[in-house]
Design a protein around this motif. Sequence first.
Motif: not given
Length: 271
Positions: A120-129, A13-18
């Motif tokens: 999740l959209v591409s580029g989303t910063p992940v804080l923890d797993v 997903y490169k954009e929020k749409n969809g």
Amino acid sequence: ITLKPIGFIDSIYKEKNGIPRQGCLSKHSKARLKLSYPEKANPCHSLEGLEEYSHVWLIFLFHQNKNNWNMMKISPPRLEGKKVGVLATRSPHHPNPIGLSVVKLERIEGDTLHLSGVDLVSGTPVLDVKPYIAKYDGIMEATAPKWIEEPNRSLITDIDWEESAVEELKSLENKLKYYKNQIDSLMKAVEEVVTQDPRSTYWKKRNTKGEIYGFCIDILNVMVVFDDEKKSAKIVKVEDYSDRSEHHALSSPFLKESNAKSKTENSNQTD
């Protein structure tokens, strides 16, 4: 409080749409999370043992969310215009733009987690797993409001493809990033998005019947026409979106900062 991302999502997903409202609604969606720790820290060491789990929790930032504190009530799509308190929903418009998502862990390769069932959209910063542990995380006696438990009335039950759209899809197979030689899986991922009717209430009000709705998946721009009366949809066109999708993948300010830092570190290295 200072929090730094441990990595950034690269997803279909490169954009929020969809983007599905919950990852479990799109089991054929895919993403990767490459960990990026400070120098001298070995991300591979932090992943030892995680491969024994089937699912993980991702704690992340809604980095594209234009948040404001005065949104105390919102209208979830299922309530069709009625409002509830923002803390009674999973809306991204909470006082702090922090997200929590459980996804399937397909495999781990080095410092990279390969995931499916993502929202999740591409580029989303992940804080923890964190590992998903059914023994503790699955609460059998949990309850939810009636509007959550009721069947989703906006589900699209009949989905069709224009033959030309299928041919366009096949012609782009070699350019696909996540679904090379997996056309069937890609078509299922597209249909999973369409089934949940990704259009917002606002979009439906603004646009007339038969208007084309578009969303991005992998390197594609998918165009759909919905028929609300028949609860049906037709995928009418698929086109190459690779140039623009790469632009959106790099649009996160957190990711830009990380890339700039990486370039600086590399330029400072000597043989």
